[in-house]
Every structure is written in structure tokens, then in C-alpha cells.
Design an enzyme around this catalytic site. Structure first.
Site, short mmCIF file in Angstrom:
data_model
loop_
_atom_site.label_atom_id
_atom_site.label_comp_id
_atom_site.label_asym_id
_atom_site.label_seq_id
_atom_site.Cartn_x
_atom_site.Cartn_y
_atom_site.Cartn_z
N ASP A 1 41.87 38.98 34.26
CA ASP A 1 42.42 39.67 35.42
C ASP A 1 41.36 40.66 35.89
O ASP A 1 40.40 40.96 35.17
CB ASP A 1 43.71 40.38 35.04
N ASP B 1 42.04 43.82 38.46
CA ASP B 1 42.52 45.19 38.67
C ASP B 1 43.34 45.67 37.48
O ASP B 1 44.33 45.05 37.09
CB ASP B 1 43.36 45.26 39.94
N ASP C 1 46.54 42.99 31.98
CA ASP C 1 47.11 44.31 31.76
C ASP C 1 48.58 44.38 32.14
O ASP C 1 49.34 45.12 31.54
CB ASP C 1 46.34 45.38 32.55
#
Length: 229
Positions: A16, A18, A176
Site C-alpha cells: 500500500d 498512503d 495499514d
């Protein structure tokens, strides 16, 4: 789908962007709160906002209206949020998350292919990777513009694996957010979660993925699996 317990060396790593590689989610949240206040909307409950992390496009407005109420003025707030966010993120490098540089360098040294699977659009993704000097590590970048269904749907991770020429179950996915974890687990990846703005819920933990403190922990796990084989 429960994650398997024994770790094999991955053929590829899918990241990922961001909140995982780059410390951008705080910037995005601040832009959202400022936009809400600019138009006079004062209710900005964080537990509603976090449901949007990892999502793309119109889905964000739908989630926010479901959480804040049908009168939430997303058509007005959305463009202001984007303007404030891009005024920062498109012109200066975001901080790189701890362990990212070391993990990417180790993967390159060991000829482990890497990809990005993000819900961000192409221009924003390109700017972030270029400004942070991370673009060189990623021959494959899948953005929100490349898929019909964004996270938590598995399509972003399935497409990233396909573009890398591997199967999803050969990939370690690094995430995240809850939406990102659900996407990667559904695709069949082995998933490591490095929580950013919010810790995983008890329901998310039932998926059986690995939750770690930083990408340093992922690097340690990668070294151990390679050395064991």
C-alpha cells in the site's frame, strides 16, 4: 479466510502507499477536518472518517453520508479536501515510514519484485513516488484508476500480482488500513498490517493476518524466511 501460519519466502511484495510507505494519512485527515470547518460542518467523528481510509472516489462520499447523515455536504467538502491535500502532497515529499527504505533495498538486493497497490489516483500516486524517490523500486503500480472496484475488494491486489506475473498467494501484502487488509486477504496474499491512524478491530484480527509495529518487523520476517530456505 484465515492466513496460513508457516511463512514461505515471497516471490513478490505488494505495498500500500498512503499510511504504509508514506506518512500521508495524517495530512489527508487534517485536510478533511479543515474542509469541514470551512463550510461550517462541525461533526468530524474520527470513527466515521477512518472507514474511508483505503477507499476511492464516490465510495468515500457514500461512506461519510452513511456515518454522518444524508445531509453531510460531501459535494462541497470533497473538492476542498482534495485541494488542501494536494496543495501539500503534490509539491513536497511526505515522510517515509520507518523501515521502508531498508525493506525496499533488501528486496532489490534479493531480486524480490515489488509493486504498489493504492486507491490513490494516477497523478497523485506518481507525484508521491517521485517526490519521495521511491518510484525506482516499483516496476508495477496499480492505482484507483486501474480497477473497477477498489479496496476492500480484492481486485487491486489481484491485478498487482497479475502484472508482476505471479499468483497472489506468492505475494506478501503490506497494509495499514482495515479496507486494505480485507482486500489483500481476500486476494489470497499473506498480509502484514502496520497500523497507522487506528489499531485493527477485534473483527479484523479474526482474519489471522500478522500485525506488526513497523516495516522493520516485516524486514526481519523476510530475512528469517529467506535464511530458513
Amino acid at each position: 479466510m484465515e492466513q496460513r501460519k508457516k511463512l514461505d519466502p515471497p516471490t513478490a511484495l505488494v505495498f500500500d502507499l498512503d499510511g504504509l510507505l508514506l506518512d500521508t494519512e495524517t495530512i489527508a485527515h487534517n485536510a478533511f477536518v479543515e474542509a469541514c470547518h470551512e463550510v461550517g460542518w462541525r461533526r468530524t467523528d474520527f470513527d466515521v472518517y477512518v472507514r474511508c481510509i483505503g477507499r476511492h472516489g464516490p465510495e468515500i462520499g457514500d461512506v461519510l453520508k452513511a456515518g454522518y447523515g444524508p445531509d453531510f455536504p460531501w459535494d462541497e467538502i470533497g473538492p476542498i479536501t482534495q485541494r488542501r491535500y494536494h496543495e501539500f502532497i503534490d509539491h513536497r515529499p511526505a515522510d517515509i515510514k520507518p523501515g521502508a527504505d531498508e525493506l525496499l533495498a533488501y528486496a532489490a538486493e534479493n531480486q524480490i519484485s515489488c509493486a504498489v497497490a493504492t486507491s490513490s489516483r494516477v497523478p497523485s500516486t506518481s507525484a508521491k513516488l517521485k517526490l519521495s524517490n521511491l518510484a525506482r523500486f516499483f516496476p508495477v503500480v496499480v492505482t484507483g484508476d486501474d480497477v473497477a472496484k477498489s479496496k476492500p475488494h480484492p481486485e487491486p491486489y489481484l491485478l498487482a500480482a497479475e502484472c508482476l506475473g505471479v499468483s497472489a498467494d506468492e505475494c506478501w501484502a503490506l497494509e495499514d488500513s482495515e479496507n486494505g487488509v480485507r482486500s489483500a486477504v481476500s486476494a489470497g496474499c499473506i498480509v502484514f498490517q502496520v497500523p497507522d491512524l487506528v489499531q485493527p478491530s477485534p473483527q479484523l484480527l479474526l482474519l489471522g493476518h500478522q500485525v506488526v509495529n513497523s516495516l522493520h518487523d516485516v524486514l526481519s520476517a523476510l530475512k528469517q524466511t529467506i535464511q530458513a530456505h
